[in-house]
Design an enzyme around this catalytic site. Structure first.
Site, PDB file in Angstrom:
ATOM      1  N   CYS A 149       0.992  -1.224   0.021  1.00 35.54           N
ATOM      2  CA  CYS A 149      -0.047   0.054  -0.041  1.00 35.54           C
ATOM      3  C   CYS A 149       0.757   1.319   0.101  1.00 35.54           C
ATOM      4  CB  CYS A 149      -1.009   0.199   1.087  1.00 35.54           C
ATOM      5  SG  CYS A 149      -2.087  -1.360   1.209  1.00 35.54           S
ATOM      6  N   ARG A 161       4.242  -0.085  -4.559  1.00 33.99           N
ATOM      7  CA  ARG A 161       3.825  -0.688  -3.256  1.00 33.99           C
ATOM      8  C   ARG A 161       2.501  -1.458  -3.143  1.00 33.99           C
ATOM      9  NH1 ARG A 161       6.770   1.564   0.637  1.00 33.99           N
ATOM     10  NH2 ARG A 161       5.161   1.070   2.367  1.00 33.99           N
ATOM     11  N   TRP A 207      -2.969  -3.042  -1.916  1.00 34.16           N
ATOM     12  CA  TRP A 207      -2.252  -4.396  -1.938  1.00 34.16           C
ATOM     13  C   TRP A 207      -3.341  -4.942  -0.968  1.00 34.16           C
ATOM     14  CZ3 TRP A 207      -0.272  -8.263   0.954  1.00 34.16           C
ATOM     15  CH2 TRP A 207       0.324  -9.398   0.084  1.00 34.16           C
ATOM     16  N   ASN A 233      -2.272   2.408   5.853  1.00 34.70           N
ATOM     17  CA  ASN A 233      -1.489   1.275   5.643  1.00 34.70           C
ATOM     18  C   ASN A 233      -1.160   0.258   6.822  1.00 34.70           C
ATOM     19  OD1 ASN A 233       0.469  -0.356   4.531  1.00 34.70           O
ATOM     20  ND2 ASN A 233       1.920   0.984   4.374  1.00 34.70           N
ATOM     21  N   GLU A 289      17.591 -18.236  -4.355  1.00 34.81           N
ATOM     22  CA  GLU A 289      17.290 -16.794  -4.898  1.00 34.81           C
ATOM     23  C   GLU A 289      16.958 -16.898  -6.324  1.00 34.81           C
ATOM     24  OE1 GLU A 289      16.253 -13.958  -4.307  1.00 34.81           O
ATOM     25  OE2 GLU A 289      17.047 -12.795  -5.625  1.00 34.81           O
ATOM     26  N   LYS A 298      13.406 -15.536  -8.092  1.00 37.34           N
ATOM     27  CA  LYS A 298      13.289 -14.510  -9.210  1.00 37.34           C
ATOM     28  C   LYS A 298      12.450 -15.079 -10.442  1.00 37.34           C
ATOM     29  CE  LYS A 298      14.373 -11.625  -7.986  1.00 37.34           C
ATOM     30  NZ  LYS A 298      14.765 -11.396  -6.537  1.00 37.34           N
ATOM     31  N   GLU A 357       8.741 -15.383  -9.389  1.00 41.79           N
ATOM     32  CA  GLU A 357       7.853 -14.116  -9.189  1.00 41.79           C
ATOM     33  C   GLU A 357       7.497 -13.297 -10.364  1.00 41.79           C
ATOM     34  OE1 GLU A 357       9.633 -11.301  -6.294  1.00 41.79           O
ATOM     35  OE2 GLU A 357      11.423 -11.714  -7.019  1.00 41.79           O
ATOM     36  N   HIS A 399      18.510 -37.501  -3.010  1.00 42.21           N
ATOM     37  CA  HIS A 399      17.764 -37.749  -1.897  1.00 42.21           C
ATOM     38  C   HIS A 399      16.095 -37.398  -2.224  1.00 42.21           C
ATOM     39  CE1 HIS A 399      21.375 -38.463   0.156  1.00 42.21           C
ATOM     40  NE2 HIS A 399      21.702 -37.202  -0.062  1.00 42.21           N
ATOM     41  N   LYS A 418       5.910  -4.598  -3.402  1.00 45.56           N
ATOM     42  CA  LYS A 418       7.190  -4.099  -2.986  1.00 45.56           C
ATOM     43  C   LYS A 418       7.801  -4.659  -1.432  1.00 45.56           C
ATOM     44  CE  LYS A 418      11.600  -3.190  -4.074  1.00 45.56           C
ATOM     45  NZ  LYS A 418      12.284  -4.436  -4.567  1.00 45.56           N
TER      46      LYS A 418
END
Ligand code: F6R
Length: 593
Positions: A2, A28, A79, A105, A471, A475, A478, A494, A588
């Site tokens: 938000c 945001r 959001w 917010n 990571e 990326k 998303e 395994h 974000k």
């Protein structure tokens, strides 16, 4: 999570100005938006579902039933947390008599009880949000006078909030915070309030930070209060060094690729800071009985990489955990512990809570953050700033590599080899400068075109590049929305190797170190089950079906290895017609728990 923005001053286009400022905060939250602006004795509200970036400001007048000239306005890009994405749930929210409008917010934890209480008093609710209770509460207490009514309403709230309030009968703009960011910008005879600086960067670089349980009342001046003591307080004006262009896309089609490209300079900026900071923090780590690295999402993966770097370079053990898991481990924390938060925004609620928990236990808290003046910056005993400039794409890129650079340098500082670390990172920055060019991007684009329709992909790494495999998966997930998972190469056999089938892409991150031999043999295992091997490595190898070359930079390999994967994720997003800057369901900075 938000975006909030408000204006009060001499200009008469406050409504339009707020819409334009909110567009800069869209990262945001981008599911719906709304504004409120004051005309004579009326607060007008206009809301829409969808992205504010797509709204043509010049059409505002024809959409509202009142003149839009106003010198006081506020807005919100949402959001969704409480209630679906609807116009009713978008902010601002009116009080029952429409004399008050609120944007908020955060999360009001006791909103169910408050809603019940207010309903029993006859208030009817137009939305499913937790925010609407604040508007009705202020109306409920209005006999106390506007300011006292706001204070009383705030005293009833449990949870986190950044809240702005406009009132039909009052020319003052009121804002308060507990746990969610709010920053006041001071221009010439005008003030701005925003959840992040880029909203008003084109007007002023003079800012005042609101702390928890503080309120500001803006009229011709900004007057700050401590809500706990109910006393007026002085605020220092801080001049920030971001320029307006750094928060704009410029010639780039998206913030994500702009920020990936900025890594040509950001590593250098991260390490070219006062060396005393690094030696000081290294001393704190040496002194501490137990050090925790804490972060969420990508920053959490950076923390994990940090634990490998500390172990290998400085022979030091550090604990690592996600912010959300930290409270479950707090029994280990004492006043001799050291907790280091890693964060781009400095506002992530789970990481912030970890610091709060640690502080309550008497531990020292440090933070490695990008946003100066953020909540983590303000509550930490010590902070190192990334100096990466505003990061606006939801997917973190330049902040990630700046965090990795700082943790690498700290590891060297811990081993009394700061100069050696600096030389390594200066060389790494220069190699990244050479690496990031159109030919390199084209080479990765060819791969993206080849794999754009796959259902799943996997990434493997080992040692300090195992966290980079995790990571890489974040990326890819998303922004491309392709199912992606990262593993420690040795773990495949395994269980996960059962997922490998003919043509399934598997990225192998192969550093030129003692892990090389094993990760290559993991890649061979995948290939022999039909997998398509994409090697990220300084050297080519027979097992690679597609090779992306990265420079040889020794212990700094996690920094260079993640960059081609950031580019690949961006290009996959574009090919699959996704907006890489605003991926679905994400925002974000996650300022709610
Ligand atoms: C992913 C991403 C997130 C953030 C996480 C923590 O690309 O950006 O996973 O890393 O939400 O955010 P900060 O670093 O602001 O604490």
């Amino acid at each position: 999570m938000c975006g909030i923005f408000a204006y009060k001053g001499q200009k008469t286009n406050a409504a339009q100005l707020v819409i334009n400022g909110l567009k800069k905060l869209e990262y945001r939250g981008y599911d719906s938006w709304g504004i409120a602006f004051k005309t004579d004795h009326r607060v007008n509200v206009y809301k829409e579902v969808g992205k504010i970036g797509e709204f043509d400001v010049s059409t505002l007048q024809e959409k509202v039933d009142s003149p839009t000239e106003s010198s006081m306005a506020m807005g919100h890009s949402r959001w969704a947390t409480h209630g679906g994405v609807t116009k009713e749930n978008a902010h601002p929210h009116y009080s029952a008599d429409k004399s008050i409008a609120i944007v908020h917010n955060g999360i009001i934890e006791n909103y169910v009880e408050l809603r019940k209480e207010l309903k029993e008093k006859g208030y009817s609710f137009k939305s499913e949000t937790d925010t609407e209770v604040i508007a009705h509460l202020v109306q409920e207490y209005k006999d106390l006078g506007h300011i006292e009514a706001v204070k009383k309403a705030l005293s009833r709230l449990k949870g986190r909030y950044a809240v702005l309030i406009l009132c039909a009968e009052d020319n003052r703009l009121i804002a308060a915070r507990r746990g969610s960011p709010l920053i006041v910008g001071k221009g010439d005879n005008e003030f701005f309030i925003a959840s992040d600086i880029p909203a008003f960067l084109q007007y002023t670089r003079k800012v005042m930070y609101l702390d928890d349980d503080q309120m500001v009342i803006i009229n011709d001046d900004a007057v700050f209060y401590d809500l706990k003591s109910n006393k007026e307080i002085e605020k220092r004006i801080v001049e920030i060094d971001w320029n307006a262009e750094s928060a704009e896309k410029g010639e780039f089609p998206h913030f994500m690729i702009k920020e990936i490209t900025e890594q040509k300079e950001t590593i250098t900026r991260a390490i070219n800071q006062d060396e005393k900071q690094f030696t000081h923090i290294a001393q704190e780590i040496k002194k501490a009985y137990g050090t925790y690295l804490v972060g969420c999402g990508t920053a959490g993966k950076v923390c994990l990489a940090g634990s490998y770097l500390f172990a290998k370079i400085a022979k030091r053990h550090v604990n690592v955990t996600f912010g959300s898991e930290f409270p479950s481990l707090q029994d280990f924390i004492t006043d001799r512990s050291l907790v280091i938060a890693v964060s781009q925004s400095g506002e992530t609620a789970d990481t912030l809570e970890a610091l709060e928990v640690a502080k309550k236990k008497g531990a020292k808290v440090l933070s490695i953050i990008n946003v100066e003046g953020s909540s983590m910056d303000r509550i930490s005993d010590y902070a190192i700033h990334l100096k990466a400039g505003p990061e606006k794409a939801v997917a973190s890129t330049k902040a990630t590599t700046a965090q990795l650079a700082i943790l690498t340098l700290l590891s060297y500082a811990l081993d009394n080899r700061l100069e050696e670390g600096k030389i390594l990172l200066v060389n790494t920055a220069s190699q990244i400068n050479d690496m990031l060019n159109p030919r390199y991007e084209d080479h990765i684009l060819k791969l993206a075109e080849k794999i754009q329709d796959v259902e799943s992909m996997y990434v493997i790494g080992k040692g300090s590049n195992y966290p980079m495999a995790l990571e890489a998966a974040i990326k890819l997930q998303e922004v491309s929305y392709i199912h992606a998972e990262g593993f420690a190469g040795g773990e495949l056999k395994h269980g996960p190797i059962a997922l490998i089938d003919k043509g399934v892409p598997c990225i192998a991150i192969v550093a030129n170190d003692e892990t090389k031999h094993e990760i290559i043999s993991n890649a061979i295992e995948v290939k022999s089950r039909g997998g398509y091997i994409i090697g990220i490595s300084p050297e080519n190898h027979d097992v690679f079906d597609y090779w992306i070359k990265v420079p040889e930079v020794g212990e700094a390999s996690p920094i260079v290895n993640i960059i081609p994967i950031q580019i690949l994720a961006y290009q996959l997003a574009i090919l699959r017609k996704n907006n890489p800057d605003m991926p679905r369901n994400l925002a974000k900075s996650v300022t709610v728990k």
